[in-house]
Design an enzyme around this catalytic site. Structure first.
Site, PDB file in Angstrom:
ATOM      1  N   PHE A 192       0.836  -1.068   0.000  1.00  0.00           N
ATOM      2  CA  PHE A 192      -0.010  -0.025  -0.114  1.00  0.00           C
ATOM      3  C   PHE A 192       0.719   1.126   0.069  1.00  0.00           C
ATOM      4  O   PHE A 192       1.945   1.434   0.643  1.00  0.00           O
ATOM      5  CB  PHE A 192      -0.811   0.194   1.204  1.00  0.00           C
ATOM      6  CG  PHE A 192      -2.365  -0.248   0.784  1.00  0.00           C
ATOM      7  CD1 PHE A 192      -3.289   0.706   0.968  1.00  0.00           C
ATOM      8  CD2 PHE A 192      -2.766  -1.649   0.888  1.00  0.00           C
ATOM      9  CE1 PHE A 192      -4.363   0.491   0.603  1.00  0.00           C
ATOM     10  CE2 PHE A 192      -4.277  -1.997   0.451  1.00  0.00           C
ATOM     11  CZ  PHE A 192      -5.080  -0.730   0.383  1.00  0.00           C
ATOM     12  N   HIS A 249       1.426  -6.654   6.725  1.00  0.00           N
ATOM     13  CA  HIS A 249       0.471  -6.701   5.593  1.00  0.00           C
ATOM     14  C   HIS A 249       1.123  -6.965   4.215  1.00  0.00           C
ATOM     15  O   HIS A 249       1.380  -6.148   3.184  1.00  0.00           O
ATOM     16  CB  HIS A 249      -0.362  -5.462   5.241  1.00  0.00           C
ATOM     17  CG  HIS A 249      -1.018  -5.158   6.714  1.00  0.00           C
ATOM     18  ND1 HIS A 249      -2.368  -5.682   6.582  1.00  0.00           N
ATOM     19  CD2 HIS A 249      -0.748  -4.575   7.816  1.00  0.00           C
ATOM     20  CE1 HIS A 249      -2.842  -5.228   8.020  1.00  0.00           C
ATOM     21  NE2 HIS A 249      -1.854  -4.798   8.691  1.00  0.00           N
ATOM     22  N   HIS A 279      -1.437 -12.357   3.091  1.00  0.00           N
ATOM     23  CA  HIS A 279      -1.280 -12.277   4.630  1.00  0.00           C
ATOM     24  C   HIS A 279      -2.835 -12.362   5.037  1.00  0.00           C
ATOM     25  O   HIS A 279      -3.920 -12.142   4.270  1.00  0.00           O
ATOM     26  CB  HIS A 279      -0.852 -10.831   4.718  1.00  0.00           C
ATOM     27  CG  HIS A 279      -1.627  -9.718   4.353  1.00  0.00           C
ATOM     28  ND1 HIS A 279      -1.462  -9.179   2.983  1.00  0.00           N
ATOM     29  CD2 HIS A 279      -2.463  -8.872   4.857  1.00  0.00           C
ATOM     30  CE1 HIS A 279      -2.267  -8.150   2.800  1.00  0.00           C
ATOM     31  NE2 HIS A 279      -3.099  -7.950   4.040  1.00  0.00           N
ATOM     32  N   ASP A 295      -5.065 -10.642   7.967  1.00  0.00           N
ATOM     33  CA  ASP A 295      -5.628  -9.327   8.782  1.00  0.00           C
ATOM     34  C   ASP A 295      -6.062  -9.762  10.288  1.00  0.00           C
ATOM     35  O   ASP A 295      -6.880 -10.545  10.310  1.00  0.00           O
ATOM     36  CB  ASP A 295      -6.806  -8.522   8.348  1.00  0.00           C
ATOM     37  CG  ASP A 295      -5.970  -7.539   7.256  1.00  0.00           C
ATOM     38  OD1 ASP A 295      -4.614  -7.446   6.795  1.00  0.00           O
ATOM     39  OD2 ASP A 295      -6.951  -6.828   6.571  1.00  0.00           O
ATOM     40  N   HIS A 346      -6.742  -4.686  13.230  1.00  0.00           N
ATOM     41  CA  HIS A 346      -6.212  -3.953  12.272  1.00  0.00           C
ATOM     42  C   HIS A 346      -7.343  -2.854  11.989  1.00  0.00           C
ATOM     43  O   HIS A 346      -7.014  -1.615  11.569  1.00  0.00           O
ATOM     44  CB  HIS A 346      -5.908  -4.732  11.003  1.00  0.00           C
ATOM     45  CG  HIS A 346      -5.679  -3.992   9.594  1.00  0.00           C
ATOM     46  ND1 HIS A 346      -4.814  -3.046   9.788  1.00  0.00           N
ATOM     47  CD2 HIS A 346      -5.998  -4.167   8.379  1.00  0.00           C
ATOM     48  CE1 HIS A 346      -4.546  -2.360   8.521  1.00  0.00           C
ATOM     49  NE2 HIS A 346      -5.659  -3.043   7.859  1.00  0.00           N
ATOM     50  N   HIS A 358     -14.482  -4.671   6.246  1.00  0.00           N
ATOM     51  CA  HIS A 358     -13.630  -4.801   7.404  1.00  0.00           C
ATOM     52  C   HIS A 358     -14.631  -4.746   8.444  1.00  0.00           C
ATOM     53  O   HIS A 358     -14.490  -6.109   9.360  1.00  0.00           O
ATOM     54  CB  HIS A 358     -12.413  -4.037   7.451  1.00  0.00           C
ATOM     55  CG  HIS A 358     -11.243  -4.324   6.557  1.00  0.00           C
ATOM     56  ND1 HIS A 358     -11.008  -3.704   5.514  1.00  0.00           N
ATOM     57  CD2 HIS A 358     -10.329  -5.194   6.633  1.00  0.00           C
ATOM     58  CE1 HIS A 358      -9.743  -4.122   4.781  1.00  0.00           C
ATOM     59  NE2 HIS A 358      -9.293  -5.038   5.701  1.00  0.00           N
ATOM     60  N   GLU A 383      -5.853 -11.787   2.373  1.00  0.00           N
ATOM     61  CA  GLU A 383      -5.623 -10.934   1.357  1.00  0.00           C
ATOM     62  C   GLU A 383      -4.321 -11.127   0.630  1.00  0.00           C
ATOM     63  O   GLU A 383      -3.542 -11.818   1.134  1.00  0.00           O
ATOM     64  CB  GLU A 383      -5.724  -9.259   1.739  1.00  0.00           C
ATOM     65  CG  GLU A 383      -7.000  -9.064   2.483  1.00  0.00           C
ATOM     66  CD  GLU A 383      -6.890  -7.794   3.192  1.00  0.00           C
ATOM     67  OE1 GLU A 383      -8.047  -7.202   3.317  1.00  0.00           O
ATOM     68  OE2 GLU A 383      -5.960  -7.277   3.768  1.00  0.00           O
TER      69      GLU A 383
END
Length: 218
Positions: free
Chosen positions: A19, A49, A53, A55, A59, A162, A174
């Site tokens: 990201f 992340h 991965h 979460d 998070h 989420h 993800e």
């Protein structure tokens, strides 16, 4: 005859996209044979992340569990791979995009086809709609996966999908590589590390042939 194995895990290197603003993977050598030392020794710096991965709920929710408190059994068991159809760039998946497949497993991994190269960042990836996650939860699904960096769009601040994961106590994976995996049932193994206080953990995610009568342990 060896069983067919699908590895859903992008190769970890400094080329792996993260990201914008997150910490890329970096590996630094501390000792090495090339320098006349008696062993190879390295250290890494990275976002948790990273690539494929899991979460942790912490998070995306202030009261969520951290990674070491998540049962590993959530990430092992019967899983179904589904290929979404008719998605446009940036679009959230709705039931109509996956309704060609009846769900037969408590873990569902959706290939959107919108993030084909994990080493090239792109913001137009597809994500889950909260309504689709609610539908999956109503069907008994306890883990969802996706081939993109997030179950919410890149610019989402409220993280609606989420929040459904938190409210319905669903696990999430993800960044999976799903493009070469045929639709169908498999045995998923995608164990996260028990990182104390961790908001996520990289996983080595693989699919094996389904095990008949696999018990639901979690």
């Amino acid at each position: 005859m060896k069983p067919k194995l699908y590895d859903l895990t992008p190769r970890i290197s400094s080329r792996l996209a993260v990201f914008p603003g997150d910490q890329p993977f970096e590996r630094r050598m501390l000792m090495g044979f090339a320098h006349g030392q008696h062993l190879e020794l390295s250290t890494i710096t990275t976002t948790v992340h990273l690539g494929a991965h899991a979460d942790a709920p912490s998070h995306y929710h202030a009261s969520g569990q951290t990674m070491e408190n998540r049962s590993p059994l959530r990430y092992v068991g019967l899983a179904q791979v589904v290929r979404a159809q008719g998605l446009k760039p940036f679009e959230r998946m709705e039931l109509r995009h996956v309704q060609h497949q009846k769900i037969h497993a408590t873990r569902v991994l959706v290939d959107t086809g919108s993030y084909p190269d994990p080493e090239v960042w792109r913001s137009d990836f597809n994500s889950y709609s909260p309504q689709l996650l609610e539908h999956f939860a109503d069907q008994g699904v306890r883990l969802v996966g996706i081939d993109t960096p997030s179950v919410d769009p890149v610019d989402s601040k409220s993280l609606e999908s989420h929040q459904v994961l938190y409210q319905r106590d669903m696990a999430v994976l993800e960044g999976l590589l799903l493009k070469d995996v045929p639709e169908g049932l498999y045995t998923l193994i995608a164990l996260p590390l028990p990182i104390e206080g961790g908001d996520a953990s990289p996983v080595r995610a693989i699919l094996l042939p389904p095990v008949q009568g696999w018990p639901e342990l979690e």
